[in-house]
Design a protein around this motif. Structure first.
Motif, PDB file in Angstrom:
ATOM      1  N   ARG A  42      -7.001   8.928  -5.439  1.00  0.00           N
ATOM      2  CA  ARG A  42      -7.518   8.436  -6.715  1.00  0.00           C
ATOM      3  C   ARG A  42      -8.816   9.118  -7.139  1.00  0.00           C
ATOM      4  NH1 ARG A  42      -5.411   2.276  -5.649  1.00  0.00           N
ATOM      5  NH2 ARG A  42      -3.240   2.793  -6.123  1.00  0.00           N
ATOM      6  N   GLN A  43      -9.435   9.851  -6.243  1.00  0.00           N
ATOM      7  CA  GLN A  43     -10.599  10.666  -6.597  1.00  0.00           C
ATOM      8  C   GLN A  43     -10.167  11.969  -7.265  1.00  0.00           C
ATOM      9  OE1 GLN A  43     -12.722  11.233  -2.926  1.00  0.00           O
ATOM     10  NE2 GLN A  43     -13.426   9.127  -2.854  1.00  0.00           N
ATOM     11  N   ASN A  44      -8.873  12.233  -7.252  1.00  0.00           N
ATOM     12  CA  ASN A  44      -8.308  13.442  -7.845  1.00  0.00           C
ATOM     13  C   ASN A  44      -7.399  13.026  -8.996  1.00  0.00           C
ATOM     14  OD1 ASN A  44      -8.932  15.883  -5.896  1.00  0.00           O
ATOM     15  ND2 ASN A  44      -8.656  14.045  -4.658  1.00  0.00           N
ATOM     16  N   PRO A  45      -7.946  13.023 -10.202  1.00  0.00           N
ATOM     17  CA  PRO A  45      -7.169  12.525 -11.338  1.00  0.00           C
ATOM     18  C   PRO A  45      -5.903  13.347 -11.595  1.00  0.00           C
ATOM     19  CG  PRO A  45      -9.230  13.522 -12.072  1.00  0.00           C
ATOM     20  CD  PRO A  45      -9.251  13.533 -10.590  1.00  0.00           C
ATOM     21  N   VAL A  46      -4.951  12.684 -12.222  1.00  0.00           N
ATOM     22  CA  VAL A  46      -3.709  13.351 -12.616  1.00  0.00           C
ATOM     23  C   VAL A  46      -4.056  14.343 -13.711  1.00  0.00           C
ATOM     24  CG1 VAL A  46      -1.418  12.997 -13.589  1.00  0.00           C
ATOM     25  CG2 VAL A  46      -2.398  11.290 -12.045  1.00  0.00           C
ATOM     26  N   LYS A  47      -3.536  15.547 -13.548  1.00  0.00           N
ATOM     27  CA  LYS A  47      -3.774  16.573 -14.571  1.00  0.00           C
ATOM     28  C   LYS A  47      -2.763  16.406 -15.703  1.00  0.00           C
ATOM     29  CE  LYS A  47      -5.868  20.055 -11.613  1.00  0.00           C
ATOM     30  NZ  LYS A  47      -6.436  19.199 -10.683  1.00  0.00           N
ATOM     31  N   ASN A  48      -3.257  16.481 -16.922  1.00  0.00           N
ATOM     32  CA  ASN A  48      -2.349  16.391 -18.079  1.00  0.00           C
ATOM     33  C   ASN A  48      -1.480  17.636 -18.127  1.00  0.00           C
ATOM     34  OD1 ASN A  48      -3.359  13.960 -18.949  1.00  0.00           O
ATOM     35  ND2 ASN A  48      -4.905  14.887 -20.264  1.00  0.00           N
ATOM     36  N   THR A  49      -0.206  17.443 -18.372  1.00  0.00           N
ATOM     37  CA  THR A  49       0.723  18.572 -18.440  1.00  0.00           C
ATOM     38  C   THR A  49       1.114  18.898 -19.876  1.00  0.00           C
ATOM     39  OG1 THR A  49       2.571  17.053 -18.097  1.00  0.00           O
ATOM     40  CG2 THR A  49       1.651  18.158 -16.144  1.00  0.00           C
ATOM     41  N   VAL A  50       0.368  18.334 -20.827  1.00  0.00           N
ATOM     42  CA  VAL A  50       0.671  18.547 -22.243  1.00  0.00           C
ATOM     43  C   VAL A  50       0.124  19.873 -22.699  1.00  0.00           C
ATOM     44  CG1 VAL A  50       0.376  17.659 -24.561  1.00  0.00           C
ATOM     45  CG2 VAL A  50       0.575  16.086 -22.653  1.00  0.00           C
ATOM     46  N   LEU A  67       0.829  -1.206   0.000  1.00  0.00           N
ATOM     47  CA  LEU A  67       0.000   0.000   0.000  1.00  0.00           C
ATOM     48  C   LEU A  67       0.866   1.260   0.000  1.00  0.00           C
ATOM     49  CD1 LEU A  67      -2.750  -1.092   2.545  1.00  0.00           C
ATOM     50  CD2 LEU A  67      -3.063  -0.728   0.086  1.00  0.00           C
ATOM     51  N   SER A  68       1.954   1.249   0.754  1.00  0.00           N
ATOM     52  CA  SER A  68       2.853   2.410   0.808  1.00  0.00           C
ATOM     53  C   SER A  68       3.518   2.658  -0.541  1.00  0.00           C
ATOM     54  CB  SER A  68       3.916   2.207   1.892  1.00  0.00           C
ATOM     55  OG  SER A  68       3.322   2.167   3.163  1.00  0.00           O
ATOM     56  N   GLY A 117      -7.306   4.563   2.904  1.00  0.00           N
ATOM     57  CA  GLY A 117      -8.059   5.810   2.832  1.00  0.00           C
ATOM     58  C   GLY A 117      -7.320   6.877   2.048  1.00  0.00           C
ATOM     59  N   LEU A 118      -6.010   6.989   2.268  1.00  0.00           N
ATOM     60  CA  LEU A 118      -5.218   7.953   1.494  1.00  0.00           C
ATOM     61  C   LEU A 118      -5.294   7.643   0.007  1.00  0.00           C
ATOM     62  CD1 LEU A 118      -2.023   8.217   3.737  1.00  0.00           C
ATOM     63  CD2 LEU A 118      -3.616  10.087   3.218  1.00  0.00           C
ATOM     64  N   LEU A 119      -5.127   6.365  -0.335  1.00  0.00           N
ATOM     65  CA  LEU A 119      -5.192   5.974  -1.747  1.00  0.00           C
ATOM     66  C   LEU A 119      -6.551   6.297  -2.358  1.00  0.00           C
ATOM     67  CD1 LEU A 119      -3.250   2.614  -1.576  1.00  0.00           C
ATOM     68  CD2 LEU A 119      -2.628   4.605  -2.975  1.00  0.00           C
ATOM     69  N   ALA A 120      -7.618   6.040  -1.634  1.00  0.00           N
ATOM     70  CA  ALA A 120      -8.964   6.311  -2.153  1.00  0.00           C
ATOM     71  C   ALA A 120      -9.148   7.799  -2.434  1.00  0.00           C
ATOM     72  CB  ALA A 120     -10.019   5.821  -1.160  1.00  0.00           C
ATOM     73  N   ILE A 121      -8.705   8.645  -1.521  1.00  0.00           N
ATOM     74  CA  ILE A 121      -8.853  10.089  -1.720  1.00  0.00           C
ATOM     75  C   ILE A 121      -7.992  10.566  -2.882  1.00  0.00           C
ATOM     76  CG2 ILE A 121      -8.383  12.349  -0.691  1.00  0.00           C
ATOM     77  CD1 ILE A 121      -9.196  11.020   2.018  1.00  0.00           C
ATOM     78  N   ALA A 137     -11.102  19.276   1.767  1.00  0.00           N
ATOM     79  CA  ALA A 137     -11.625  17.929   1.982  1.00  0.00           C
ATOM     80  C   ALA A 137     -11.262  17.431   3.377  1.00  0.00           C
ATOM     81  CB  ALA A 137     -11.071  16.976   0.929  1.00  0.00           C
ATOM     82  N   LEU A 138     -12.240  16.856   4.050  1.00  0.00           N
ATOM     83  CA  LEU A 138     -12.029  16.303   5.386  1.00  0.00           C
ATOM     84  C   LEU A 138     -13.002  15.141   5.573  1.00  0.00           C
ATOM     85  CD1 LEU A 138     -10.522  16.570   8.091  1.00  0.00           C
ATOM     86  CD2 LEU A 138     -12.328  18.154   8.822  1.00  0.00           C
ATOM     87  N   LEU A 139     -12.462  13.978   5.854  1.00  0.00           N
ATOM     88  CA  LEU A 139     -13.264  12.771   6.036  1.00  0.00           C
ATOM     89  C   LEU A 139     -12.787  12.082   7.301  1.00  0.00           C
ATOM     90  CD1 LEU A 139     -15.196  10.516   4.955  1.00  0.00           C
ATOM     91  CD2 LEU A 139     -13.200   9.560   3.798  1.00  0.00           C
ATOM     92  N   SER A 140     -13.711  11.613   8.115  1.00  0.00           N
ATOM     93  CA  SER A 140     -13.334  10.862   9.307  1.00  0.00           C
ATOM     94  C   SER A 140     -14.252   9.664   9.464  1.00  0.00           C
ATOM     95  CB  SER A 140     -13.377  11.753  10.548  1.00  0.00           C
ATOM     96  OG  SER A 140     -14.624  12.385  10.667  1.00  0.00           O
ATOM     97  N   GLU A 141     -13.702   8.597  10.029  1.00  0.00           N
ATOM     98  CA  GLU A 141     -14.441   7.355  10.226  1.00  0.00           C
ATOM     99  C   GLU A 141     -13.991   6.704  11.524  1.00  0.00           C
ATOM    100  OE1 GLU A 141     -16.833   5.875   8.347  1.00  0.00           O
ATOM    101  OE2 GLU A 141     -16.793   7.435   6.815  1.00  0.00           O
TER     102      GLU A 141
END
Length: 174
Positions: free
Chosen positions: A166-174, A13-14, A160-164, A134-138
């Motif tokens: 991955r909700q923010n797509p990589v921006k194209n730098t082209v 995961l890391s 949880g870090l990975l899920a958050i 963004a702030l999420l707690s469980e």
């Protein structure tokens, strides 16, 4: 084939976390209580993690939560260290102190004692902060030994870090 160990799961995961953070040019910070730095340790097991991890705070004592992360005294007294309010302030403090794009915090009762009817042993609150506001707690209640509770909380933190992220797509730098 034997099931994966917590250590191999944490390492996998890391490594995924590092790849996803690098892809976005982000950094992560941690604020830990009951895991005692286990999340930061898992992250720094990955070679090259210094490119995406700079700050890990172990705030085991309430005074450390207040002094290092800015957790409000009134909130600690009213809600207790193992609460939504405290982990949310811890995560926001880790973002601020670490200058990171995303942060995770954890506070819980790993045992074998310290539990109450309202917060039994195994109760762990986690919070994730960033990007933006963004702030999420469980809250989770894990079964097992002290070590197992801490390991499960660390795995949940990384997932949880990975899920958050991955909700923010990589921006194209082209």
């Amino acid at each position: 084939m034997a099931p994966p160990t917590y250590q191999s799961t944490l390492h996998h995961l890391s490594a995924e976390l590092g790849s996803d953070l690098l892809e976005r040019g982000w950094t992560v910070a941690t604020a830990e209580s009951c895991t005692g730095g286990g999340i930061a340790a898992a992250i720094t097991e990955v070679a090259g993690s210094s490119a995406w991890f700079g700050t890990g705070i172990v705030s085991y004592a309430n005074a450390a939560k207040q002094q290092l992360l800015g957790v409000e005294t009134e909130v600690l007294e009213r809600c207790g260290a193992v609460s939504r309010e405290v982990v949310e302030q811890m995560a926001q403090g880790a973002l601020r102190v670490g200058g990171a794009d995303i942060a995770v915090s954890v506070s819980g009762i790993a045992g074998p004692d310290g539990g109450t009817p309202d917060k039994p042993v195994g109760t762990v609150w986690l919070a994730w902060a960033g990007p933006g506001d963004a702030l999420l707690s469980e809250c989770y209640v894990y079964e097992g030994s002290r070590a197992q509770v801490r390991e499960q909380a660390s795995v949940t933190a990384l997932r949880g870090l990975l899920a958050i992220i991955r909700q923010n797509p990589v921006k194209n730098t082209v």
